[in-house]
Design a protein around this motif. Structure first.
Motif, mmCIF file in Angstrom:
data_model
loop_
_atom_site.group_PDB
_atom_site.id
_atom_site.type_symbol
_atom_site.label_atom_id
_atom_site.label_comp_id
_atom_site.label_asym_id
_atom_site.label_seq_id
_atom_site.Cartn_x
_atom_site.Cartn_y
_atom_site.Cartn_z
ATOM 1 N N GLN A 157 -23.889 29.808 -32.651
ATOM 2 C CA GLN A 157 -24.191 29.678 -31.220
ATOM 3 C C GLN A 157 -24.428 31.049 -30.593
ATOM 4 O OE1 GLN A 157 -24.644 26.639 -29.467
ATOM 5 N NE2 GLN A 157 -25.605 28.166 -28.151
ATOM 6 N N ALA A 165 -19.933 27.556 -36.448
ATOM 7 C CA ALA A 165 -20.748 27.087 -35.321
ATOM 8 C C ALA A 165 -20.687 28.073 -34.155
ATOM 9 C CB ALA A 165 -20.283 25.701 -34.875
ATOM 10 N N GLU A 166 -19.519 28.646 -33.913
ATOM 11 C CA GLU A 166 -19.384 29.642 -32.840
ATOM 12 C C GLU A 166 -20.286 30.847 -33.101
ATOM 13 O OE1 GLU A 166 -15.253 30.675 -32.510
ATOM 14 O OE2 GLU A 166 -14.682 28.617 -31.995
ATOM 15 N N ALA A 171 -24.100 24.581 -38.528
ATOM 16 C CA ALA A 171 -22.869 24.979 -39.227
ATOM 17 C C ALA A 171 -22.513 23.961 -40.302
ATOM 18 C CB ALA A 171 -21.725 25.124 -38.235
ATOM 19 N N ARG A 172 -22.678 22.687 -40.003
ATOM 20 C CA ARG A 172 -22.392 21.628 -40.974
ATOM 21 C C ARG A 172 -23.301 21.782 -42.197
ATOM 22 N NH1 ARG A 172 -22.620 17.189 -37.548
ATOM 23 N NH2 ARG A 172 -20.612 17.922 -36.845
ATOM 24 N N GLN A 199 -23.559 23.251 -34.088
ATOM 25 C CA GLN A 199 -22.653 22.455 -34.921
ATOM 26 C C GLN A 199 -23.399 21.829 -36.092
ATOM 27 O OE1 GLN A 199 -19.302 22.447 -33.773
ATOM 28 N NE2 GLN A 199 -18.914 21.861 -35.882
ATOM 29 N N ASN A 251 -12.437 21.595 -40.826
ATOM 30 C CA ASN A 251 -13.093 21.455 -39.518
ATOM 31 C C ASN A 251 -13.063 22.769 -38.743
ATOM 32 O OD1 ASN A 251 -13.796 18.765 -39.889
ATOM 33 N ND2 ASN A 251 -11.909 18.004 -38.977
ATOM 34 N N ALA A 252 -11.949 23.482 -38.824
ATOM 35 C CA ALA A 252 -11.849 24.771 -38.140
ATOM 36 C C ALA A 252 -12.863 25.765 -38.714
ATOM 37 C CB ALA A 252 -10.430 25.327 -38.256
ATOM 38 N N GLU A 269 -15.783 25.016 -40.117
ATOM 39 C CA GLU A 269 -17.093 24.609 -39.610
ATOM 40 C C GLU A 269 -17.270 25.054 -38.152
ATOM 41 O OE1 GLU A 269 -19.041 20.435 -38.366
ATOM 42 O OE2 GLU A 269 -18.384 20.519 -40.467
ATOM 43 N N ASN A 270 -16.230 24.880 -37.353
ATOM 44 C CA ASN A 270 -16.301 25.259 -35.946
ATOM 45 C C ASN A 270 -16.443 26.769 -35.765
ATOM 46 O OD1 ASN A 270 -16.135 22.598 -35.100
ATOM 47 N ND2 ASN A 270 -13.911 22.651 -34.911
ATOM 48 N N THR A 271 -15.775 27.535 -36.616
ATOM 49 C CA THR A 271 -15.882 28.993 -36.549
ATOM 50 C C THR A 271 -17.306 29.438 -36.876
ATOM 51 O OG1 THR A 271 -13.554 29.227 -37.131
ATOM 52 C CG2 THR A 271 -14.939 31.155 -37.454
#
Length: 193
Positions: A139, A135-136, A157-158, A154, A128-129, A131-133
């Motif tokens: 963005q 996504a950042e 990123a997924r 998000q 999850n981290a 994917e979030n990285t």
């Protein structure tokens, strides 16, 4: 009490490679002593049991990956250009050899799912981290008007994570560099549409 006299990061990286190659279940303490060069007593004394070594190897893996990712994205290039370079880096890893194709996190979660809630929780957290990285970074590219999308960062990123895992899996059966790079290029183009 005597202090351990070995390079902790090196030992964890060697353990990480063993887990990547053999999987969690098939990586015995005997294999770990062989790949690390440590005696069983030293391994047990420094890390505890196999599960503890595995969790520390995952931590080392994530630390190494985060450093690589941060170094790659910490430059003056546009985010999309860096993202394209990142996908090429994934392809290069896949071409290098069997172990390099494997993501320790995804290989491990499919193996231990349902068997060890603690390990699964750590693996899920790291995935999850990741994917979030991504996504950042996506963005930032959206905010910089590098591209436009009707999807959220998000969601993109997924999709990207799914494609990266797909490339790594495909590379296990087909290591043709041109085919892998074409998949990475297609993934990049699909991300922008």
């Amino acid at each position: 009490m005597r202090t351990a006299e070995f390079d902790n990061d090196y030992v964890l990286r060697q353990a990480m490679l063993a887990f990547m190659e053999f999987g969690y279940a098939k990586t015995s303490m005997q294999k770990l002593t062989h790949v690390t060069g440590l005696h069983p007593g030293s391994l047990y004394g420094a890390f505890g049991n196999k599960k503890a070594i595995f969790l520390r190897a995952i931590e080392q893996y994530q630390k190494d990956r985060n450093q690589q990712f941060t170094a790659l994205f910490h430059n003056k290039q546009p985010i999309l250009e860096t993202l394209k370079n990142y996908l090429s880096l994934i392809v290069d890893e896949c071409i290098k050899g069997e172990v390099a194709k494997v993501c320790l996190l995804t290989k491990s979660i499919s193996e231990v799912e349902g068997n060890d809630p603690q390990i699964c929780s750590v693996l899920r957290g790291n995935l999850n981290a990741y994917e979030n990285t991504l996504a950042e970074q996506i963005q930032k590219a959206l905010d910089n008007n590098e591209f436009k999308s009707s999807k959220t960062a998000q969601q993109l990123a997924r999709f990207l994570v799914m494609g990266i895992y797909g490339i790594r899996t495909y590379a296990l059966t087909n290591s043709d560099p041109k085919a892998l790079q074409l998949l990475a290029d297609d993934l990049y183009c699909a991300l922008l549409n």
